[in-house]
Design an enzyme around this catalytic site. Structure first.
Site, PDB file in Angstrom:
ATOM      1  N   SER A 148       0.794  -1.222   0.000  1.00  0.00           N
ATOM      2  CA  SER A 148       0.000   0.000   0.000  1.00  0.00           C
ATOM      3  C   SER A 148       0.827   1.272   0.000  1.00  0.00           C
ATOM      4  O   SER A 148       0.289   2.335  -0.307  1.00  0.00           O
ATOM      5  CB  SER A 148      -0.978   0.009   1.182  1.00  0.00           C
ATOM      6  OG  SER A 148      -0.281  -0.071   2.397  1.00  0.00           O
ATOM      7  N   HIS A 212       1.540   5.169   4.063  1.00  0.00           N
ATOM      8  CA  HIS A 212       0.518   5.609   3.122  1.00  0.00           C
ATOM      9  C   HIS A 212       0.700   7.087   2.787  1.00  0.00           C
ATOM     10  O   HIS A 212       0.630   7.495   1.627  1.00  0.00           O
ATOM     11  CB  HIS A 212      -0.877   5.407   3.707  1.00  0.00           C
ATOM     12  CG  HIS A 212      -1.183   3.998   4.082  1.00  0.00           C
ATOM     13  ND1 HIS A 212      -2.321   3.654   4.776  1.00  0.00           N
ATOM     14  CD2 HIS A 212      -0.501   2.847   3.899  1.00  0.00           C
ATOM     15  CE1 HIS A 212      -2.334   2.341   4.970  1.00  0.00           C
ATOM     16  NE2 HIS A 212      -1.234   1.838   4.449  1.00  0.00           N
TER      17      HIS A 212
END
Length: 247
Positions: A148, A212
């Site tokens: 991610s 992220h």
């Protein structure tokens, strides 16, 4: 184990999608294959069950994942782990969540960047996102796995390149009603949630929200520097399914 998973505002599905994205689909296939043959899937009898399976999973994550406390010890093997960790996932939910985002936002971004540039962008931003998290948590012994950081970079680039692309969101606090918003609303809102969650995150197992944010910022800046303001694309909306009106 710290799972590097892009939690989002419910599930998001873009109404416009690239038609030719072999790198995106190959990345999805590779991540799924690696997961299925590894111990995290729980499908291989060779890993055993119960405590033996848990031990195999921990050893697998420590071998292929990023361990911040070991990353900056001048170990060549440890220096490779921000790259290998991009293809390792901790659970079925972790894998499917990441692959959903990669499928939705990766294809159009790949078409805009081109296959080679997109591949380098994905791996490079993913590596730097995990490196950034490790630098901020240099004493942590927890292993970090997941794609991610790289996928967040795709979201950042997508926001810059396709700010008006329509995204259908299922919002839990609105009883999962499907609502359609432009990317310039959905993706900054997603980033704000990551920021808030990162402020509350503590040491131990969980989600690497900082990775992220680093990935998202890297992706946006890369698209801004590489393509400039004159190259933004306002894609035509895809044909609506039967019974659905175009926006």
């Amino acid at each position: 184990m710290i799972r590097n998973w892009s939690t989002a505002v419910g599930r998001t599905v873009s109404t416009v999608r690239g038609s030719s994205a072999p790198v995106t689909y190959s990345l999805i296939a590779l991540c799924c294959l690696i997961f299925v043959i590894g111990p995290a899937a729980g499908l291989g009898p060779a890993y055993g069950s119960g405590d033996a399976l848990l031990a195999a999973q921990r050893a697998y994550f420590r071998h292929w994942g990023v361990i911040p406390a070991e990353l900056f010890e001048d170990s060549p093997r440890a220096a490779l782990t921000p790259g290998t960790a991009l293809f390792v996932h901790g659970s079925w939910v972790h894998l499917l969540g990441n692959m959903l985002f990669l499928y939705v936002f990766g294809a159009m971004t790949e078409e805009r960047m081109g296959r080679i540039q997109f591949t380098l962008f994905y791996v490079g931003c993913g590596y730097l996102a995990l490196l950034g998290y490790a630098a901020a948590n240099a004493g942590s012994e927890q292993s970090l796995v997941g794609a991610s950081g790289a996928i967040s970079a795709i979201l950042g680039a997508f926001l810059y390149l396709f700010p008006r692309a329509r995204v259908t969101s299922l919002l839990p606090f609105l009883f999962f009603l499907p609502l359609r918003f432009p990317a310039w609303i959905v993706l900054p809102f997603w980033a704000a949630l990551q920021w808030l969650a990162a402020g509350r995150a503590g040491e131990g197992p969980g989600v690497a929200y900082l990775a992220h944010l680093v990935g998202f910022g890297l992706g946006f800046v890369f698209a801004w520097v590489r393509f400039g303001p004159a190259t933004r694309v306002n894609p035509a909306p895809a044909t609506a399914p039967e019974g659905e009106k175009q926006p």
